[in-house]
Design an enzyme around this catalytic site. Structure first.
Site, PDB file in Angstrom:
ATOM      1  N   GLY A 128       0.866  -1.188   0.000  1.00  0.00           N
ATOM      2  CA  GLY A 128       0.000   0.000   0.000  1.00  0.00           C
ATOM      3  C   GLY A 128       0.891   1.223   0.000  1.00  0.00           C
ATOM      4  N   GLY A 159       0.145  11.702  10.625  1.00  0.00           N
ATOM      5  CA  GLY A 159      -0.186  12.087   9.254  1.00  0.00           C
ATOM      6  C   GLY A 159       0.967  11.789   8.311  1.00  0.00           C
ATOM      7  N   LYS A 193      -4.767   3.870  19.705  1.00  0.00           N
ATOM      8  CA  LYS A 193      -4.831   4.839  18.601  1.00  0.00           C
ATOM      9  C   LYS A 193      -6.258   5.365  18.436  1.00  0.00           C
ATOM     10  CE  LYS A 193      -3.687   7.231  14.922  1.00  0.00           C
ATOM     11  NZ  LYS A 193      -4.871   7.592  14.244  1.00  0.00           N
ATOM     12  N   GLU A 210      -7.950  13.658  20.031  1.00  0.00           N
ATOM     13  CA  GLU A 210      -7.627  14.541  18.890  1.00  0.00           C
ATOM     14  C   GLU A 210      -8.856  15.364  18.487  1.00  0.00           C
ATOM     15  OE1 GLU A 210      -5.625  12.559  15.466  1.00  0.00           O
ATOM     16  OE2 GLU A 210      -7.311  13.250  14.271  1.00  0.00           O
ATOM     17  N   TYR A 211     -10.009  14.703  18.347  1.00  0.00           N
ATOM     18  CA  TYR A 211     -11.240  15.408  17.971  1.00  0.00           C
ATOM     19  C   TYR A 211     -11.558  16.496  19.000  1.00  0.00           C
ATOM     20  CZ  TYR A 211     -12.959  12.111  14.347  1.00  0.00           C
ATOM     21  OH  TYR A 211     -13.151  11.363  13.215  1.00  0.00           O
TER      22      TYR A 211
END
Ligand code: 6PG
Length: 466
Positions: A13, A129, A181, A188-189
């Site tokens: 990937g 990211g 995670k 994170e949100y």
């Protein structure tokens, strides 16, 4: 006979994350074999230590020695059958790593299923990211420790580090990596939304132009609030496109999307009965944002007289101070909620999550990286069994101070029609937890009154009815 250390990594990937991870691995002097169904992506990397394969079956030609295989595919492209196919092509001592955002329950099942077939499988939550993947992400590793140990030298090289300590950490048993995670994403949100709420208050106050808000955010980087998300927010707010007068942010639609991991956190917390009010509110804020057509109809009826916070010079300073304190309170309560969910989930699913390892993984490279995590790490090193973050002395002292101005700002925002979903919910979460006599006696009474569910009394044992 002791086997040589694994020095070859297969990356399956080669989208943005996979490609960048492959480049990161090559940079750390390991050999990389790349595979992607898309030929262009396969051939995008050029490096003396890189080879691509045209078909998955071509992996067979590398089966003389064990390798590490990173599956960098979207979660819905990874199935048990696919993983079995990969294993069958490899040397039996190889380790397959799922580096996508898979659900932790899939990870638990896979580690166990493949172990029964003598295959070694790790579920690894990777954060940071595209840039993180390239320069060193935070890695939350879960599975059998022996499989991790085989690859520790690779994880330590390619992961981010903080003060020379790796942020690629073995956090617990099967599924623990993706579990942690998932909760990372809930936090994170909540932090993203908290920053957005503070930005909205300052912007709506009419006393700050975007560049000033950006400067205010930057100036907080020398406090506990020093964090990746605040840093990028300051940059985003000040951003202008080339030859454009206005700010880029004003051209971006106010409708937030999500890929689902944040939703998993709320679903999971509901299943376990763990309150995470602020994190849930962050998810719901995204839902609320998405139906712009409905919002504009309702705005037309109720909000035609928009009130802007009035502020003179003195209140301008107050607004900055209150905002800073509210954001700090939101950081504390977002982590408090996430950690309490980790603790409960780890017990219920036998994940044996090592909280200090999780915090060490979050010190750098991940999206929620912030200075406050060092304080958390010290707290949990000293008190690994701490029941709730709000019970810890230094946190309690801090929260007691932060709450006053935070409340003032939330009240001011509410009276000025500004939705502060996360901030208001976080304060309610805190208020409820410090309420000795809650309203739940009335709830119990109502349940019994209409449904004969019974209620318990404070003056005698047993179940009673109206
Ligand atoms: C990270 C991020 C990342 C996230 C995606 C999608 O740690 O690098 O959490 O993995 O899952 O950016 O996020 P959304 O749920 O907002 O789409």
């Amino acid at each position: 006979m002791k086997m040589a250390k694994i020095d070859t990594v297969v990356v399956i990937g080669l989208g943005v994350m996979g490609k960048n991870l492959a480049l990161n691995i090559l940079d750390k002097k390991f050999r990389v074999i790349g595979y992607d169904v898309n030929q262009t992506k396969r051939n995008e990397i050029s490096h003396s230590q890189y080879n691509s394969i045209k078909e998955l079956e071509d992996l067979k030609s590398y089966n003389q020695n064990p390798v590490a295989v990173f599956l960098m595919l979207p979660a819905d492209k990874i199935s048990d059958d696919y993983i079995s196919t990969v294993f069958a092509l490899l040397h039996p001592e190889s380790v397959v790593i799922d580096g996508g955002n898979s659900h932790f329950k899939d990870s638990i099942r896979r580690v166990q299923t493949f172990a029964e077939r003598n295959y070694q499988y790790l579920g690894v939550g990777i954060s940071g990211g595209a840039e993180g993947a390239l320069k060193g992400p935070s890695m939350m590793i879960g599975g059998h420790k022996t499989s991790y140990e085989k690859l520790a030298h690779i994880f330590n090289e390619i992961g981010a580090s903080f003060e020379e300590k790796s942020c690629a950490r073995y956090v617990g048993a099967s599924g623990a990596g993706h579990f942690v995670k998932m909760i990372h994403n809930g936090i994170e949100y909540a932090i993203m939304q908290s920053i957005a709420e503070i930005y909205t208050v300052l912007k709506t106050s009419g006393s700050f132009i975007p560049l000033e808000i950006s400067e205010v955010f930057q100036s907080w980087q020398d406090s506990h609030l020093d964090s990746y998300l605040l840093r990028i927010s300051a940059e985003i707010i000040a951003h202008k496109e080339q030859n454009e007068q206005g700010f880029t942010l004003d051209l971006i639609k106010d409708q937030a999307k999500h890929k689902g991991t944040g939703k998993w956190v709320s679903q999971f917390a509901f299943d376990l009965g763990v309150p995470i009010n602020g994190i849930n509110a962050a998810l719901e804020s995204r839902f609320l944002s998405s139906d712009k057509a409905l919002r504009s109809k309702i705005d037309g009826i109720y909000n035609s007289e928009k009130q802007i916070l009035q502020s003179n010079n003195e209140s301008r300073q107050s607004l900055i101070q209150w905002s800073k304190e509210l954001l700090e309170l939101n950081y504390i309560l977002s982590f408090a909620q996430g950690i309490s969910l980790i603790q409960k989930g780890s017990i219920d699913f036998n994940l044996n999550v090592q909280l200090t390892e999780v915090l060490a993984a979050w010190m750098n490279g991940c999206i929620i990286e912030c200075k406050f995590i060092s304080a958390l790490l010290e707290i949990y090193k000293k008190q690994p069994a701490l029941e709730h973050l709000l019970l810890e002395d230094s946190i309690a002292k801090n929260v007691k101070q932060l709450q006053y101005n935070s409340r003032k700002l939330v009240a001011l925002a509410i009276s000025n029609h500004i939705p502060l979903n996360v901030s208001a919910n976080n304060i309610s979460y805190f208020d409820y937890l410090k309420t000795l006599h809650s309203s739940a006696n009335l709830i119990q009474a109502q349940r019994d009154f209409f449904g004969q569910h019974g209620f318990e009394r404070i003056d005698k044992d047993g179940i009673f009815h109206f």
